[in-house]
Design a protein around this motif. Sequence first.
Motif, short mmCIF file in Angstrom:
data_model
loop_
_atom_site.label_atom_id
_atom_site.label_comp_id
_atom_site.label_asym_id
_atom_site.label_seq_id
_atom_site.Cartn_x
_atom_site.Cartn_y
_atom_site.Cartn_z
N PHE A 321 0.84 -1.20 0.00
CA PHE A 321 0.00 0.00 0.00
C PHE A 321 0.88 1.25 0.00
O PHE A 321 1.74 1.40 0.85
N ASP A 323 -0.29 4.22 0.48
CA ASP A 323 -0.84 5.09 1.52
C ASP A 323 -0.60 4.43 2.88
O ASP A 323 -1.03 3.31 3.14
N GLU A 325 -1.75 5.06 5.87
CA GLU A 325 -2.95 4.80 6.67
C GLU A 325 -3.67 3.54 6.18
O GLU A 325 -4.11 2.72 6.97
N GLN A 326 -3.76 3.39 4.84
CA GLN A 326 -4.36 2.17 4.28
C GLN A 326 -3.56 0.94 4.66
O GLN A 326 -4.13 -0.10 4.99
N LYS A 329 -4.25 0.02 8.24
CA LYS A 329 -5.62 -0.49 8.37
C LYS A 329 -5.71 -1.92 7.84
O LYS A 329 -6.34 -2.78 8.46
N LYS A 358 -7.39 -3.64 -0.84
CA LYS A 358 -7.19 -2.35 -1.50
C LYS A 358 -8.36 -2.03 -2.42
O LYS A 358 -8.83 -0.89 -2.48
N MET A 361 -11.21 -0.87 -0.30
CA MET A 361 -10.96 0.47 0.23
C MET A 361 -11.17 1.54 -0.84
O MET A 361 -11.76 2.59 -0.59
N GLU A 362 -10.67 1.27 -2.05
CA GLU A 362 -10.78 2.26 -3.12
C GLU A 362 -12.22 2.46 -3.56
O GLU A 362 -12.58 3.50 -4.11
#
Length: 636
Positions: A321, A323, A325-326, A329, A358, A361-362
Amino acid sequence: MALALTSNPQEALLLALSDLDENDFKILKFHLWDRTLLGGQGLARGELEGLSRVDLASRLILRYGAQEAVKMVCKVLQVMNLLELVDQLSHICLNDYRETYREYVRCLEERQEEGVSRTYNQLLLVAIASPGSPEPEQEQGSVTVEALFDPGEMPTPGPATVVLQGPAGTGKTTLARKIVLDWATGTLYKDRFDYVFYVSCREVVLLPEGTLDQLLLWCCGDSKAPVTEIRRQPERLLFILDGYDELQRPFAKRLKRPGPSPAQDTLRRLIRREVLPTCSLLITTRPLALRNLQSLLRQPRHIQVRGFSEEEREKYVQSYFTDGEQAQKAFDFIRGNDVLYQACLVPGICWVVCSWLKGRMERGGEVSETPSSGTDIFMAYVSTFLPPSDNEDPSELTRDRVLRGLCSLAAEGIQHQRFLFEEADLRKHSLDGPSLAAFLSSHDYQEGLDIKKFYSFRHISFQEFFHAMSYLVKEDQSQLGEESLREVNRLLGDREQAAGEEMTLSMQFLLDISKKESSSNLELTFCFKISPSIKQDLKNFKEQMSSLKHNRTWEWDFFLNEAKMKNLANCVQMSKVAFKVEHSNEKKSHSRSSFSVTTSLSDAKKEEQKCLVVNEGNVAGTQKQAANGKSRGKRN
């Protein structure tokens, strides 16, 4: 002798010309204006008259460059039968081409979308006894990539053969590609091998000819590669044959496929050491092909690929990831589910899980699924990336149509032993390759002046999953499928042979789906109903396979038995009962059962329900039950 020691092509050319007597020098100049011999190159007759050795060397280097000039003179010397001089000069050409090939490998890897040059996570490698030894697969200690070909570690002196074995997704192909790249960058096997060639057993069928020279040209990506010079010292060559299991299957005679291609025959001759007998070999394979492969080998060294360590697992998730934060998580979610946490020790499954998370999340959706088996993990991924079910545009591919198309494509491929598909194959199954990047990878191949596009499933495990699904989504659901029934009958009909073989991953997926909770979950996920006749076939299939269960080795062991242990321990703690597991038993279980279970990662929920009734009076029984559960999947 001076010529043999120099590595400077200009100096070597001058020394070679100086070694010629006057008559041979005149003959050399005579041949140098023969443009037919030199492929259109050469000097005009008027240019050659009166040239001294120094003048000729200077003229050739000025016109063609030092390396090309050496190659031209080598061709003429060969015609003149001055082979000793050719041998001394050829190492100049060879060293030059070795650098050309290294650069080709580096550029090829850099162009890969998911190249190993960008990121790589270390894998656990363990040396094990060969399948035919008194104690097959007995651990002999961990090993590093650098030490794979150490002479002292080989079973017998002589040419080295190393077999990297492991279930689908454990990282064998990534490791093989990483070895080639590290050699090309000069950080691995620099002084041991002049050339390291990567051969995909899946892609070798694309070779127009099956000769060894054609294979070398294909590996070099150059139709003018100096194959004669490359073959001159076979002991300095390493061939990495990746995916031997994709050349054959244990019941290949019953598959609807043509005989082996000439290129596949060449690979088998290489393995049997009928050609280049002193070269080194590194062969990767899944367990289901080991028996067939072992019969071709002479005293190989067996290395088991065990996937990630716990540290590398976390590193992989964090690096997947972009990101932060992602990433956190996702890792927290994975760590909170024992099945996912253990499954992610397998690199291929870790990629599936990260891609699924992912994707969710996206899309802004919450992750509500709690996978409890390998099939659940694949179902979660597939349902996330299939087209939406509410698509009303008739020109767009619908969810149901794509699912059925992927299933029929996978089944046709497995039944015909095919893993690469042309665009026409996709159209036949109503699939559009570019829009299905979550399931299919594209590969461009040069065919003459044209570029031809091929597709394959993102990983062999996806093809096996959709193959298993194909039995359930056929328009005609009158029977489970001839091949699955044939597989069951084959196993039941030869129990002694079956005990030493591996069940195909498709059959393992199907066995997991045959469980009531899995089939119900599948119906809900993909919004279709499995017919009563198929359900009955699944029930019969499960009953028949259960009689073979303890004689089989499963494709994957996600250490889910360890996940079961954690669930049991949690339940016992709820009952305020001390629960301990002997360290020695745990260590023994790890060494014998690693990566060998099934798509049925666990029935964790059932285990939880069972252990809720545990009390102080039956702790010993619980420990015994847990130990038995943890050893399931061992090879007998």
